[in-house]
Scaffold this active site. Structure first.
Site, PDB file in Angstrom:
ATOM      1  CD  GLU A   1       0.659 -18.495  -8.547  1.00  0.00           C
ATOM      2  OE1 GLU A   1      -0.296 -18.400  -7.857  1.00  0.00           O
ATOM      3  OE2 GLU A   1       1.261 -19.136  -9.254  1.00  0.00           O
TER       4      GLU A   1
ATOM      5  CG  HIS B   1      -1.390 -18.873  -2.769  1.00  0.00           C
ATOM      6  ND1 HIS B   1      -0.156 -19.167  -2.556  1.00  0.00           N
ATOM      7  CD2 HIS B   1      -1.601 -19.464  -3.830  1.00  0.00           C
ATOM      8  CE1 HIS B   1       0.423 -19.798  -3.375  1.00  0.00           C
ATOM      9  NE2 HIS B   1      -0.642 -19.497  -4.003  1.00  0.00           N
TER      10      HIS B   1
ATOM     11  CG  HIS C   1       3.043 -22.566  -6.342  1.00  0.00           C
ATOM     12  ND1 HIS C   1       3.588 -20.956  -6.191  1.00  0.00           N
ATOM     13  CD2 HIS C   1       1.996 -22.410  -6.419  1.00  0.00           C
ATOM     14  CE1 HIS C   1       1.368 -20.105  -6.546  1.00  0.00           C
ATOM     15  NE2 HIS C   1       1.344 -21.368  -6.543  1.00  0.00           N
TER      16      HIS C   1
ATOM     17  CG  HIS D   1      -2.731 -21.551 -12.567  1.00  0.00           C
ATOM     18  ND1 HIS D   1      -1.084 -20.717 -12.931  1.00  0.00           N
ATOM     19  CD2 HIS D   1      -3.002 -21.656 -11.418  1.00  0.00           C
ATOM     20  CE1 HIS D   1      -1.204 -20.297 -11.758  1.00  0.00           C
ATOM     21  NE2 HIS D   1      -1.749 -20.641 -10.678  1.00  0.00           N
TER      22      HIS D   1
HETATM   23  C1  DHB Z   1      -3.634 -24.022  -8.455  1.00  0.00           C
HETATM   24  C2  DHB Z   1      -2.493 -23.938  -8.564  1.00  0.00           C
HETATM   25  C3  DHB Z   1      -2.631 -22.657  -7.757  1.00  0.00           C
HETATM   26  O1  DHB Z   1      -1.362 -21.467  -7.849  1.00  0.00           O
HETATM   27  C4  DHB Z   1      -2.410 -22.727  -6.469  1.00  0.00           C
HETATM   28  O2  DHB Z   1      -2.305 -21.116  -6.105  1.00  0.00           O
HETATM   29  C5  DHB Z   1      -4.217 -22.529  -6.261  1.00  0.00           C
HETATM   30  C6  DHB Z   1      -4.241 -23.902  -7.082  1.00  0.00           C
HETATM   31  C7  DHB Z   1      -5.113 -25.170  -8.836  1.00  0.00           C
HETATM   32  O3  DHB Z   1      -3.699 -25.162 -10.291  1.00  0.00           O
HETATM   33  O4  DHB Z   1      -5.674 -25.595  -8.511  1.00  0.00           O
HETATM   34 FE    FE Z   2      -0.518 -20.298  -6.421  1.00  0.00          FE
END
Ligand code: DHB
Ligand code: FE
Length: 304
Positions: free
Chosen positions: A248, A59, A12, A201
């Site tokens: 997540e 978030h 997302h 991530h």
């Molecule tokens: C990014 C990924 C996320 O899941 C998020 O909530 C905010 C930023 C990113 O890859 O920059």
């Molecule tokens: Fe996120």
């Protein structure tokens, strides 16, 4: 009078929404990413659900760090688009399905999962980016998402977060709830369950920028083939291998748990159903700071 026909899984990343909103989706950086969703958009048009039950994470947008529900179900008639710091995204508001959502809340709470009932909230990129990826760009004024959506928010931001096992079990309870719905007009509702967020991530600390594509691919493979085993994986493995925001991914197990191939002992089922049909699988690295993963599974009992 409602059946789950398919589950959909996708990352997302907020920059994906910004790329669409700013008309950058045909630029070389973004083109390969959006290409991976072309087949999915065609599939969704041909297999339009009546309702999407969308598992996502907020978030710290609708829920600040002052109050953090572990699982929250949206029972409102509609949801406004959140302002995440740059004004609300230019996408249509999200229409809800209060009748089905209230039924699911009743059924799932009676199955001993403590859900928070949310009658008013704004939805952030965690919900709107997956909708964009599968439904394409929508005009904020004249456009509309293809069907009502029930937002189901999971806390994966502030520890302690729910385990993979709890998420898989919750998915089974959601399936029981959806399948026991009696719509007022007697028509059978076609429901899709979407699991979103991930993949690897990390946005902060010394490991910021971490991506682990091999692990992500193995996660999807295990989730398709042996979700009961994958559900046993502890949090520390997600965080070590997929980074702090990789957690997540536990949300994908809620959608997977709602598929009909999994044996549901609470219903007295002694055998598992037929394995789902895999319609599409896609990985792309990177989008912003994130490894993007996407999967579509159809329940095998579904006839077109
Ligand atoms: C990014 C990924 C996320 O899941 C998020 O909530 C905010 C930023 C990113 O890859 O920059
Ligand atoms: Fe996120």
């Amino acid at each position: 009078m409602a059946k789950i026909t398919a589950s959909v899984y996708t990352s997302h990343v907020p920059a994906i929404g910004a790329a669409l909103d700013l008309g950058k989706d045909h630029e070389p950086y973004w083109q390969p990413l959006f290409k991976g969703y072309e087949k999915s958009k065609e599939w969704l048009k041909a297999n339009k659900p009546d309702v999407i039950f969308l598992v996502y994470n907020d978030h710290a947008t609708a829920f600040s760090l002052e109050m953090i529900p572990t699982f929250a179900i949206g029972t409102a008639a509609s949801y406004n688009i959140a302002d995440e710091g740059f004004g609300p995204r230019p996408v249509p508001p999200v229409v809800g399905h209060p009748e089905l959502a209230s039924h699911i809340a009743q059924s799932v709470i009676q199955q001993d999962f403590d859900l928070t009932i949310v009658n008013k909230m704004d939805v952030d990129h965690g919900l709107t980016v997956p909708l964009n990826l599968l439904c394409g760009k929508q005009d904020p004024q004249t456009g509309a998402w293809p069907c009502p959506v029930i937002p189901f928010a999971v806390n994966v931001v502030q520890y302690p977060v729910p385990s993979g096992q709890r998420c898989l079990n919750l998915g089974k309870a959601i399936r029981r709830a959806i399948e026991s719905y009696e719509s007022p007009d007697g028509k059978e509702l076609n429901v899709q369950v979407w699991g979103t967020g991930g993949m690897s991530h990390q946005l902060q600390g010394p490991r910021a920028g971490l991506i682990n594509l091999d692990w992500d691919k193995a996660f999807v493979e295990r989730m398709v083939k042996d979700p009961e085993d994958l559900a046993k994986m502890p949090h520390i493995d997600y965080v070590r291998e997929a980074g702090s925001e990789g957690i997540e991914l536990v949300m994908w197990l809620i959608a997977r748990g709602a598929m009909s191939d999994l044996r549901d002992s609470a219903r007295g089922e002694s055998t598992a159903g037929k394995a789902p049909q895999e319609i599409h699988r896609f990985h792309h690295v990177p989008a912003s700071n994130t490894s993007v993963g996407h999967l579509i599974l159809e329940n095998s009992s579904i006839t077109h």
